[in-house]
Design a protein around this motif. Sequence first.
Motif, PDB file in Angstrom:
ATOM      1  N   ILE A   1       4.212  47.341   0.492  1.00  0.00           N
ATOM      2  CA  ILE A   1       3.032  46.532   0.144  1.00  0.00           C
ATOM      3  C   ILE A   1       2.264  46.161   1.408  1.00  0.00           C
ATOM      4  CG2 ILE A   1       2.291  44.281  -0.765  1.00  0.00           C
ATOM      5  CD1 ILE A   1       4.695  44.530  -2.767  1.00  0.00           C
ATOM      6  N   ASN A   2       2.978  45.671   2.411  1.00  0.00           N
ATOM      7  CA  ASN A   2       2.327  45.275   3.663  1.00  0.00           C
ATOM      8  C   ASN A   2       1.686  46.460   4.371  1.00  0.00           C
ATOM      9  OD1 ASN A   2       2.744  42.491   3.510  1.00  0.00           O
ATOM     10  ND2 ASN A   2       4.828  42.693   4.274  1.00  0.00           N
TER      11      ASN A   2
ATOM     12  N   ALA B   1      15.911  39.579  -6.359  1.00  0.00           N
ATOM     13  CA  ALA B   1      15.793  38.122  -6.377  1.00  0.00           C
ATOM     14  C   ALA B   1      14.682  37.717  -7.337  1.00  0.00           C
ATOM     15  CB  ALA B   1      15.493  37.615  -4.978  1.00  0.00           C
ATOM     16  N   THR B   2      14.871  36.561  -7.965  1.00  0.00           N
ATOM     17  CA  THR B   2      13.856  36.041  -8.866  1.00  0.00           C
ATOM     18  C   THR B   2      13.487  34.627  -8.442  1.00  0.00           C
ATOM     19  OG1 THR B   2      15.527  35.240 -10.404  1.00  0.00           O
ATOM     20  CG2 THR B   2      14.594  37.415 -10.849  1.00  0.00           C
ATOM     21  N   LEU B   3      12.308  34.217  -8.862  1.00  0.00           N
ATOM     22  CA  LEU B   3      11.799  32.889  -8.581  1.00  0.00           C
ATOM     23  C   LEU B   3      11.398  32.271  -9.907  1.00  0.00           C
ATOM     24  CD1 LEU B   3      10.664  30.899  -6.342  1.00  0.00           C
ATOM     25  CD2 LEU B   3       8.487  32.058  -6.733  1.00  0.00           C
ATOM     26  N   LYS B   4      11.809  31.032 -10.141  1.00  0.00           N
ATOM     27  CA  LYS B   4      11.439  30.351 -11.373  1.00  0.00           C
ATOM     28  C   LYS B   4      10.249  29.450 -11.090  1.00  0.00           C
ATOM     29  CE  LYS B   4      13.418  27.808 -15.225  1.00  0.00           C
ATOM     30  NZ  LYS B   4      14.635  27.224 -15.778  1.00  0.00           N
ATOM     31  N   THR B   5       9.156  29.657 -11.846  1.00  0.00           N
ATOM     32  CA  THR B   5       7.954  28.866 -11.648  1.00  0.00           C
ATOM     33  C   THR B   5       8.087  27.521 -12.348  1.00  0.00           C
ATOM     34  OG1 THR B   5       6.847  29.702 -13.626  1.00  0.00           O
ATOM     35  CG2 THR B   5       6.553  30.965 -11.574  1.00  0.00           C
ATOM     36  N   ARG B   6       7.129  26.615 -12.100  1.00  0.00           N
ATOM     37  CA  ARG B   6       7.165  25.305 -12.754  1.00  0.00           C
ATOM     38  C   ARG B   6       7.049  25.431 -14.263  1.00  0.00           C
ATOM     39  NH1 ARG B   6       2.893  21.660  -9.857  1.00  0.00           N
ATOM     40  NH2 ARG B   6       2.192  23.556  -8.876  1.00  0.00           N
ATOM     41  N   SER B   7       6.382  26.482 -14.739  1.00  0.00           N
ATOM     42  CA  SER B   7       6.235  26.666 -16.181  1.00  0.00           C
ATOM     43  C   SER B   7       7.480  27.288 -16.805  1.00  0.00           C
ATOM     44  CB  SER B   7       5.021  27.545 -16.484  1.00  0.00           C
ATOM     45  OG  SER B   7       5.231  28.858 -16.003  1.00  0.00           O
ATOM     46  N   GLY B   8       8.454  27.659 -15.961  1.00  0.00           N
ATOM     47  CA  GLY B   8       9.694  28.225 -16.481  1.00  0.00           C
ATOM     48  C   GLY B   8       9.741  29.742 -16.473  1.00  0.00           C
TER      49      GLY B   8
ATOM     50  N   LEU C   1      10.147  33.464 -15.032  1.00  0.00           N
ATOM     51  CA  LEU C   1      10.894  34.087 -13.952  1.00  0.00           C
ATOM     52  C   LEU C   1      10.059  35.209 -13.365  1.00  0.00           C
ATOM     53  CD1 LEU C   1      14.502  34.277 -15.445  1.00  0.00           C
ATOM     54  CD2 LEU C   1      13.613  32.682 -13.756  1.00  0.00           C
ATOM     55  N   VAL C   2       9.876  35.166 -12.045  1.00  0.00           N
ATOM     56  CA  VAL C   2       9.096  36.177 -11.338  1.00  0.00           C
ATOM     57  C   VAL C   2      10.057  36.979 -10.472  1.00  0.00           C
ATOM     58  CG1 VAL C   2       7.243  36.552  -9.669  1.00  0.00           C
ATOM     59  CG2 VAL C   2       7.086  34.663 -11.297  1.00  0.00           C
ATOM     60  N   GLU C   3      10.034  38.288 -10.657  1.00  0.00           N
ATOM     61  CA  GLU C   3      10.896  39.152  -9.867  1.00  0.00           C
ATOM     62  C   GLU C   3      10.259  39.381  -8.503  1.00  0.00           C
ATOM     63  OE1 GLU C   3      12.739  43.633 -10.066  1.00  0.00           O
ATOM     64  OE2 GLU C   3      12.237  42.611 -11.934  1.00  0.00           O
ATOM     65  N   LEU C   4      10.972  39.043  -7.436  1.00  0.00           N
ATOM     66  CA  LEU C   4      10.463  39.199  -6.084  1.00  0.00           C
ATOM     67  C   LEU C   4      10.694  40.625  -5.591  1.00  0.00           C
ATOM     68  CD1 LEU C   4      11.759  35.845  -4.561  1.00  0.00           C
ATOM     69  CD2 LEU C   4       9.472  36.367  -5.410  1.00  0.00           C
ATOM     70  N   PRO C   5       9.797  41.127  -4.744  1.00  0.00           N
ATOM     71  CA  PRO C   5       9.985  42.493  -4.250  1.00  0.00           C
ATOM     72  C   PRO C   5      11.173  42.579  -3.296  1.00  0.00           C
ATOM     73  CG  PRO C   5       8.086  41.462  -3.199  1.00  0.00           C
ATOM     74  CD  PRO C   5       8.577  40.521  -4.251  1.00  0.00           C
TER      75      PRO C   5
END
Length: 118
Positions: free
Chosen positions: A24-25, A3-10, A12-16
């Motif tokens: 990670i936890n 899954a990816t998330l698009k930030t306000r700046s455009g 794309l951040v890949e989610l774990p």
Amino acid sequence: MSATLKTRSGRLVELPTPEEDARINAGIAADPDAPELDDAWFARARPASEALPPEVYQGLLAIRRRRGERGPQKAPTKVATTIRLSPEVSAAFRATGPGWQTRIDEALKDWLRTHDPA
């Protein structure tokens, strides 16, 4: 597919993945030097103006910059100026992307090497 998330700046951040998130936890829980902050921690938290000595807090305020504001140059190497360019020159340099003003500076330096400005 992750899954990816698009930030306000455009960006794309890949989610774990859930598996990566669990690792990670588990790493956070196992690290005694970096505990996860809980509601009790936030309830005890105080603003920097209360937690720091006044002279330290005032020092922090003195170096605070607004968003987009540059800090002082270590050794200023350029002089701020205003120059009027023809639309064609401006458009051509701007079309080359970020750094176009530096490229104009380089072009003028090149001209100075081959011409007597006097």
